[in-house]
Design a protein around this motif. Structure first.
Motif: not given
Length: 167
Positions: A44, A40-41, A24, A20-21, A47-48
């Protein structure tokens, strides 16, 4: 058991977080090249990427490994990227500091992805069977990845011009 999960389950969660990291991050990278806002991305990705670097320390280990050094460097870069983006709102020199730290963090994730791919995927492991991989096919892939990121980071540094109030 790690966080109440078996080692296999925790590994699967860690890999999912990493993917996911990376996914994104790639979208954010192309956004930087096009000077497109992707808040938003971007959140993401940050965070990831923090989660994947931090969760790596939860695996059992007896000594500090190269993967831990990469995670420490990534976490430091990500802290700076978050300050640049959310604290300093990309003002002045914080714009290029954000681009550089965020994209080097993405590169480090991709660097580890290549290593893990050569260690875990049969056809790639056959091309570079040593642990850690050091054969020419591995070096060529890592060299291409590094060159790609040097070009992309230079491009993003030149092209990313966020509008006021980006964060």
């Amino acid at each position: 058991m790690i966080l109440g999960m078996s080692l296999a389950t925790f590994t699967a969660v860690h890999v999912l977080i990493s993917l996911i990291a990376i996914a994104s991050g790639i979208i954010v990278m192309f956004g930087l090249l096009g000077s497109n806002r992707r808040p938003g991305l971007t959140a993401t990705f940050l965070l990831f990427t923090i989660l994947t670097s931090a969760s790596g320390f939860l695996f059992p280990f007896e000594k500090l490994l190269p993967s831990h050094i990469i995670a420490i460097i990534s976490l430091l870069l990500l802290a700076i990227a978050c300050v640049a983006l959310y604290g300093m709102k990309l003002s002045g020199e914080w714009r290029w500091i954000y681009v550089l730290t965020a994209m080097v963090s993405l590169y480090l994730n991709m660097f580890v992805l290549v290593i893990q791919s050569f260690l875990k995927l049969g056809p790639l492991h056959a091309l570079a069977p040593s642990v850690p991989p050091s054969e020419p096919p591995f070096a060529i892939v890592q060299g291409i990845l590094l060159l790609f990121f040097v070009v992309v980071i230079i491009g993003a540094l030149r092209r990313f011009r966020p509008t006021a109030g980006y964060a």
